[in-house]
Design an enzyme around this catalytic site. Structure first.
Site, PDB file in Angstrom:
ATOM      1  N   SER A  75       0.858  -1.190   0.000  1.00  0.00           N
ATOM      2  CA  SER A  75       0.000   0.000   0.000  1.00  0.00           C
ATOM      3  C   SER A  75       0.893   1.238   0.000  1.00  0.00           C
ATOM      4  CB  SER A  75      -0.857  -0.008   1.266  1.00  0.00           C
ATOM      5  OG  SER A  75      -1.479   1.252   1.472  1.00  0.00           O
ATOM      6  N   TYR A 115      -2.416  -0.937  10.450  1.00  0.00           N
ATOM      7  CA  TYR A 115      -2.345  -1.228   9.008  1.00  0.00           C
ATOM      8  C   TYR A 115      -1.030  -0.694   8.426  1.00  0.00           C
ATOM      9  CZ  TYR A 115      -3.774  -1.373   4.091  1.00  0.00           C
ATOM     10  OH  TYR A 115      -3.840  -1.624   2.739  1.00  0.00           O
TER      11      TYR A 115
HETATM   12  N1  LIG Z   1      -8.933  -1.004  -1.106  1.00  0.00           N
HETATM   13  C1  LIG Z   1      -7.944  -0.161  -0.912  1.00  0.00           C
HETATM   14  O1  LIG Z   1      -8.133   1.079  -0.840  1.00  0.00           O
HETATM   15  C2  LIG Z   1      -6.532  -0.671  -0.791  1.00  0.00           C
HETATM   16  C3  LIG Z   1      -5.484   0.266  -0.866  1.00  0.00           C
HETATM   17  C4  LIG Z   1      -4.169  -0.182  -0.768  1.00  0.00           C
HETATM   18  C5  LIG Z   1      -3.901  -1.542  -0.589  1.00  0.00           C
HETATM   19  N2  LIG Z   1      -4.944  -2.437  -0.517  1.00  0.00           N
HETATM   20  C6  LIG Z   1      -4.603  -3.845  -0.289  1.00  0.00           C
HETATM   21  O2  LIG Z   1      -5.176  -4.631  -1.311  1.00  0.00           O
HETATM   22  C7  LIG Z   1      -5.376  -5.970  -0.825  1.00  0.00           C
HETATM   23  C8  LIG Z   1      -6.785  -6.429  -1.200  1.00  0.00           C
HETATM   24  O3  LIG Z   1      -7.726  -5.592  -0.567  1.00  0.00           O
HETATM   25  P1  LIG Z   1      -9.139  -5.215  -1.224  1.00  0.00           P
HETATM   26  O4  LIG Z   1      -9.197  -3.743  -1.354  1.00  0.00           O
HETATM   27  O5  LIG Z   1      -9.381  -6.060  -2.417  1.00  0.00           O
HETATM   28  O6  LIG Z   1     -10.097  -5.603  -0.014  1.00  0.00           O
HETATM   29  P2  LIG Z   1     -11.285  -6.688   0.129  1.00  0.00           P
HETATM   30  O7  LIG Z   1     -12.255  -6.516  -0.975  1.00  0.00           O
HETATM   31  O8  LIG Z   1     -11.753  -6.558   1.535  1.00  0.00           O
HETATM   32  O9  LIG Z   1     -10.521  -8.073  -0.089  1.00  0.00           O
HETATM   33  C9  LIG Z   1      -9.702  -8.626   0.906  1.00  0.00           C
HETATM   34  C10 LIG Z   1      -9.495 -10.095   0.599  1.00  0.00           C
HETATM   35  O10 LIG Z   1      -8.663 -10.658   1.625  1.00  0.00           O
HETATM   36  C11 LIG Z   1      -9.264 -11.879   2.056  1.00  0.00           C
HETATM   37  N3  LIG Z   1      -8.910 -12.177   3.448  1.00  0.00           N
HETATM   38  C12 LIG Z   1      -9.012 -11.387   4.531  1.00  0.00           C
HETATM   39  N4  LIG Z   1      -8.634 -12.040   5.639  1.00  0.00           N
HETATM   40  C13 LIG Z   1      -8.274 -13.282   5.241  1.00  0.00           C
HETATM   41  C14 LIG Z   1      -7.809 -14.440   5.918  1.00  0.00           C
HETATM   42  N5  LIG Z   1      -7.614 -14.464   7.251  1.00  0.00           N
HETATM   43  N6  LIG Z   1      -7.560 -15.553   5.197  1.00  0.00           N
HETATM   44  C15 LIG Z   1      -7.755 -15.570   3.856  1.00  0.00           C
HETATM   45  N7  LIG Z   1      -8.183 -14.511   3.158  1.00  0.00           N
HETATM   46  C16 LIG Z   1      -8.451 -13.385   3.839  1.00  0.00           C
HETATM   47  C17 LIG Z   1     -10.773 -11.640   1.903  1.00  0.00           C
HETATM   48  O11 LIG Z   1     -11.472 -12.860   1.725  1.00  0.00           O
HETATM   49  P3  LIG Z   1     -12.370 -13.600   2.833  1.00  0.00           P
HETATM   50  O12 LIG Z   1     -13.034 -12.555   3.658  1.00  0.00           O
HETATM   51  O13 LIG Z   1     -13.293 -14.424   1.982  1.00  0.00           O
HETATM   52  O14 LIG Z   1     -11.405 -14.440   3.599  1.00  0.00           O
HETATM   53  C18 LIG Z   1     -10.804 -10.871   0.578  1.00  0.00           C
HETATM   54  O15 LIG Z   1     -10.799 -11.764  -0.504  1.00  0.00           O
HETATM   55  C19 LIG Z   1      -5.126  -5.910   0.673  1.00  0.00           C
HETATM   56  O16 LIG Z   1      -3.844  -6.409   0.965  1.00  0.00           O
HETATM   57  C20 LIG Z   1      -5.179  -4.411   0.997  1.00  0.00           C
HETATM   58  O17 LIG Z   1      -4.398  -4.088   2.113  1.00  0.00           O
HETATM   59  C21 LIG Z   1      -6.237  -2.023  -0.609  1.00  0.00           C
END
Ligand SMILES: NC(=O)c1ccc[n+]([C@@H]2O[C@H](COP(=O)([O-])OP(=O)(O)OC[C@H]3O[C@@H](n4cnc5c(N)ncnc54)[C@H](OP(=O)(O)O)[C@@H]3O)[C@@H](O)[C@H]2O)c1
Length: 262
Positions: free
Chosen positions: A145, A158
Site C-alpha cells: 500500500s 495497518y
Molecule cells: N482497497 C484499498 O483502498 C486498498 C489500498 C491499498 C492496498 N490495498 C490492499 O489490497 C489488498 C486487497 O484488498 P481489497 O481492497 O481487495 O479488499 P477486500 O475486498 O476486503 O478483499 C480482501 C481479501 O482478503 C481476504 N482475506 C481477509 N482475511 C483473510 C484471511 N484471514 N484468510 C484468507 N483470506 C483473507 C478476503 O477474503 P475472505 O473474507 O473471503 O477471507 C478478501 O478476498 C489488501 O492487501 C489491501 O491491504 C487495498
C-alpha cells in the site's frame, strides 16, 4: 528477460474472493493460466472459479483457507504439490485493516492485522519457495500500500503491517534473485473495493475521509502489466504516488498536515 508470459502459468492468489484479488483473477484469466483462488469465503470463490473458466482460464479452483492459520496454509501448499508440483506466480493479496486511534485500540487488533497482512504473506512465501524454484519465470507479487511508505493517524496497525511487508520484500528480493525468482511490490492508493466495509474495527476516519479511489479493475490491469514487464514496484494510483513523492521530498510538510488529524 523478455515479456513474462501468463499463458499456462500456475498462479496462486490469496484474497481472491473480493476486490483487487478477484479483479486480478479476472484480468489474468483470458491469458489462459491455471488459477488457484484462496480466501475464507467458499461461495464467492466457487462462483469466481466458474466465471474464470468462461473467460479463458486453463483451470480454476477454489481453496478455502484462513491465511493466518498455519495448518490451513500447509493444506493450501499441499494442494499446490498435488495439483502442479511447482508454482509460477504467488500473489500475496489477502489484507484487512482497522480505523481508530492506537491508544483506543487493542493488542488483538494489532496482532490480527499483522497476522493477515504480514506474517501470512511471509510464511506462505517460505512454504511455496520449493515450488517457485521449480516454476517458469517465477515471481512473488506482494500487495502492499502507499501506507507502507508513509504512516497516517488512525490507521497505525495497518501502516505498520504494510511497512513490514515493504521492508521484508526489499530484503528478500536479492535473496530470491539468486533462485531467479522475481518480486513485484504493488503499492495501491485508495481503491474502490469492499475493503472499508470489511474493517475489523472502526472508530473515526482517515485524514482524507472517504475519497474515491480507482477501480480494482484498473489496479488489476496494472498488476498484470507489472508482472509481464518484470517490474519491481508499481503505484497503480497517481494520487497515492504523488503522496509518496511529496513525503519523500517534504516529509516535514506531510508531518504538519498529519498533525491536524492526530
Ligand atoms: N482497497 C484499498 O483502498 C486498498 C489500498 C491499498 C492496498 N490495498 C490492499 O489490497 C489488498 C486487497 O484488498 P481489497 O481492497 O481487495 O479488499 P477486500 O475486498 O476486503 O478483499 C480482501 C481479501 O482478503 C481476504 N482475506 C481477509 N482475511 C483473510 C484471511 N484471514 N484468510 C484468507 N483470506 C483473507 C478476503 O477474503 P475472505 O473474507 O473471503 O477471507 C478478501 O478476498 C489488501 O492487501 C489491501 O491491504 C487495498
Amino acid at each position: 528477460m523478455g515479456r513474462r508470459s501468463i499463458t499456462d502459468r500456475r498462479i496462486l492468489i490469496t484474497g481472491a474472493s473480493s476486490g483487487i484479488g478477484r479483479a486480478l483473477a479476472r484480468e489474468l484469466a483470458p491469458h489462459g493460466p491455471h488459477l488457484l483462488l484462496a480466501a475464507r469465503s467458499q461461495g464467492p470463490l466457487e462462483e469466481l472459479a466458474d466465471e474464470l473458466l468462461k473467460l479463458g482460464a486453463a483451470s480454476a479452483r477454489a481453496f478455502v483457507v484462513d491465511v493466518t492459520d498455519p495448518q490451513s496454509r500447509g493444506a493450501l501448499v499441499g494442494q499446490i504439490g498435488d495439483l502442479w508440483g511447482s508454482l509460477d506466480l504467488l500473489v500475496n493479496n489477502a489484507g484487512i485493516s482497522a480505523h481508530g486511534r492506537f491508544t483506543n485500540s487493542t493488542e488483538q487488533t494489532l496482532r490480527q492485522i499483522m497476522e493477515v497482512n504480514f506474517f501470512a504473506a511471509a510464511e506462505l512465501t517460505r512454504l511455496t519457495l520449493p515450488f517457485l524454484r521449480r516454476g517458469q519465470d517465477p515471481m512473488v507479487v506482494n500487495v502492499g500500500s502507499i501506507l507502507g511508505h508513509r504512516g497516517i493517524p488512525h490507521n497505525s496497525e495497518y501502516c505498520a503491517s504494510k511497512f513490514a511487508l515493504r521492508g521484508w520484500s526489499e530484503a528478500i528480493r536479492p535473496e530470491l534473485d539468486r533462485d531467479d525468482i522475481a518480486l513485484l511490490l504493488v503499492s495501491p492508493g485508495t481503491t474502490e473495493t469492499k475493503f472499508f466495509e470489511h474493517l475489523i474495527s472502526q472508530e473515526g476516519q482517515l485524514p482524507w475521509g472517504k475519497t474515491s479511489g480507482i477501480s480494482p479493475e484498473e489496479v488489476a490491469r496494472q498488476i498484470v502489466r507489472g508482472i509481464e514487464h518484470d517490474r519491481r514496484e508499481i503505484f497503480p494510483n497517481w494520487r497515492g504516488r504523488l503522496f509518496v513523492i511529496l513525503n519523500r521530498i517534504c516529509p516535514w510538510l506531510v508531518d504538519r498536515l498529519m498533525q491536524r488529524y492526530g
